[in-house]
Design an enzyme around this catalytic site. Structure first.
Site, PDB file in Angstrom:
ATOM      1  CD  GLU A  67      25.428  -0.615  40.681  1.00 18.60           C
ATOM      2  OE1 GLU A  67      24.342  -1.040  40.270  1.00 18.60           O
ATOM      3  OE2 GLU A  67      26.505  -1.248  40.548  1.00 18.60           O
ATOM      4  CG  HIS A 103      23.893  -4.322  41.519  1.00 13.22           C
ATOM      5  ND1 HIS A 103      23.581  -3.671  40.348  1.00 13.22           N
ATOM      6  CD2 HIS A 103      23.026  -5.345  41.623  1.00 13.22           C
ATOM      7  CE1 HIS A 103      22.553  -4.281  39.767  1.00 13.22           C
ATOM      8  NE2 HIS A 103      22.206  -5.304  40.522  1.00 13.22           N
ATOM      9  CB  CYS A 105      23.657  -6.930  37.586  1.00 12.52           C
ATOM     10  SG  CYS A 105      22.293  -7.924  38.282  1.00 12.52           S
TER      11      CYS A 105
END
Length: 212
Positions: free
Chosen positions: A194, A192, A83
């Site tokens: 994650e 992202h 990001c």
């Protein structure tokens, strides 16, 4: 399988614990720290980031993060930006009329996207090059989770003879923007991983697989 030691750089920005948990779930030995030597010695370094470009750069410089990234790359040691952690790898960020110098690992400017709705928040597909390692095993319909209003809208690095062109992945929200880059030991994603479920987990597995 050799367990890879990964440091998530703690410089006051980013989804540190989310990144830590996601990397641990795919088999990495993860440390979250701002310690210079630990970050230098890790098999892989993850540079997260959320919020404003200028604030992230200030936090990064406070822990000598830009030096860690530069020194690791000069030694061919893997780094993954996520990001705003990707955005600060470029030369310049422009937000609210303020221009901030980035790490300068790639030429280019991070600027506001031109789109009817901002931020760009939610799931989106990407267009990865055929030679990609990061997106190996993921088809073109795979979606990743984005949250951003700024991005890199043009790719400016074109190495000369004897150097491979970086692999640039694109996405679109109003305008095309850089969604990921693979450039030797330096890789980054605007989205992202994650927060991207199974697709993000596969991408992290692929990144760990590139670490010697």
């Amino acid at each position: 399988m050799v367990v890879k030691k990964v440091t998530v750089l703690d410089y006051g920005s980013g989804n540190l614990r989310s990144a830590e948990r996601a990397l641990a779930r795919v088999g990495a030995d993860v440390t979250v720290t701002a310690d210079y030597e630990t970050a230098m010695e890790a098999d892989g370094l993850v540079v997260p980031g959320v919020g404003a470009f200028a604030a992230c750069m200030a936090g990064l410089r406070a822990v000598r993060g830009e030096r860690i990234v530069a020194r690791r790359l000069s030694a061919g040691r893997p780094v993954l930006g996520i990001c705003v952690g990707m955005q600060i790898l470029f030369e310049t960020g422009v937000e609210h009329g303020v221009t901030t110098e980035g790490c300068g690992e790639w030429p280019g400017t991070v600027e506001r996207l031109e789109a009817p709705v901002l931020p760009h928040m939610g799931w989106n597909t990407v267009k990865a090059p055929a030679e990609t390692a990061l997106f190996a095993g993921l088809d073109a319909a795979t979606r990743f989770y984005f949250v951003h209003s700024y991005g890199v809208r043009s790719w400016e690095l074109h190495p000369g003879p004897g150097f491979d062109d970086p692999l640039v992945t694109w996405a679109e929200h109003g305008v095309p923007f850089v969604a990921a880059v693979e450039n030797g030991p330096l890789a980054a994603t605007q989205f992202h991983p994650e927060k991207s479920g199974d697709a993000g987990a596969q991408l992290l597995v692929n990144w760990l697989g590139t670490i010697a």
